[in-house]
Design a protein around this motif. Structure first.
Motif: not given
Length: 267
Positions: A17-22, A34-36, A92-97
């Motif tokens: 399982i790709d944790l980031a993708k999921a 959102l652009d994965i 995750l996108n918001q955490v990175i941004d």
């Protein structure tokens, strides 16, 4: 499609399982544009920049210190202490941004970077707090991504638990056992479920429960919660189905009598 992508990602052997993708498929539910790939590339870039700073000797503590310096000093990632229950802390996108999050999502960023450095780490789902550790026997050290990557030993973990609960807590051995990727995703979703329920955002809570039940089909407590939300939203047929199933699975549950009365009221 988003939910289908999530389902396909989680229904394979856990190690694959790709944790980031999921996590990003989950975030797409809230952020449809959102652009994965953009965020997967961001993680790749971070890992590459850390790789260039790594010492020649592959010494675990040095690797952790290099990751910590880059993430928490250079990029300024930090635990969100001012608004812990902001739902953005769970996406995750918001955490990175925004470079801020809660223990589990900051840990996902850390785990994904470590994976890209061929330095495998695992999640440790302590009660009330989430940490990580290198994935080798007798590692003996833990990393607290919420607290600037602070390095902890076993006795520190007990101290951290006492800080979380503000009372003496004995560290049970199973508190420090690694969790699966499915369990990490389940914990992120459970956080979101409670945030939405506390904010009375029932439709959003319902969507999150659908995701939880993709990971843990027929989980009695999740079925009960979904049934109660359906009841609250006036969908009595769906509520009866979920609550009836809950009682069939857990006939002696503590709240069984209350649920039976609710079912009688609907029927």
């Amino acid at each position: 499609m988003t939910m289908q992508n999530f389902y396909q990602e989680i229904h394979q052997p856990d190690a694959q399982i790709d944790l980031a993708k999921a996590s990003l498929y989950l975030a797409q539910q809230e952020y449809p544009k959102l652009d994965i790939d953009e965020y997967l590339n961001a993680l790749d870039t971070m890992a590459q920049e850390i790789k260039e700073r790594l010492p020649d000797s592959f010494y675990p503590l040095k690797i952790i210190q290099t990751i910590n310096h880059y993430l928490f000093e250079d990029l300024g990632f930090e635990g969100n202490r001012t608004d812990y229950y902001d739902p953005r802390n769970s996406f995750l996108n918001q955490v990175i941004d925004r470079r801020t999050g809660i223990p589990i999502t900051l840990s996902v960023v850390y785990l994904e970077i470590a994976k890209r450095l061929d330095f495998p780490m695992v999640g440790i789902g302590m009660p009330g707090h989430f940490i990580i550790r290198p994935n080798f026997e007798e590692a003996g050290i833990f990393v607290d991504a919420y607290n600037q990557g602070e390095i902890l030993f076993e006795q520190d973990c007990e101290q951290r638990l006492q800080e979380v609960y503000q009372q003496p807590v004995k560290l049970e051995p199973h508190f420090l056992e690694p969790v699966t990727n499915q369990q990490i995703l389940g914990r992120i979703l459970t956080n979101l479920k409670y945030i939405y329920l506390n904010g009375q955002q029932f439709f959003k809570a319902l969507t999150i429960l659908e995701y939880i039940l993709l990971i843990f089909p027929n989980h009695p407590l999740e079925l009960r919660d979904r049934g109660l939300i359906y009841y609250h939203l006036g969908e009595t047929q769906k509520a009866s189905q979920d609550l009836g199933f809950y009682l069939a699975l857990l006939p002696d549950a503590q709240d069984a009598q209350v649920i039976r009365q609710l079912l009688e009221k609907m029927n």
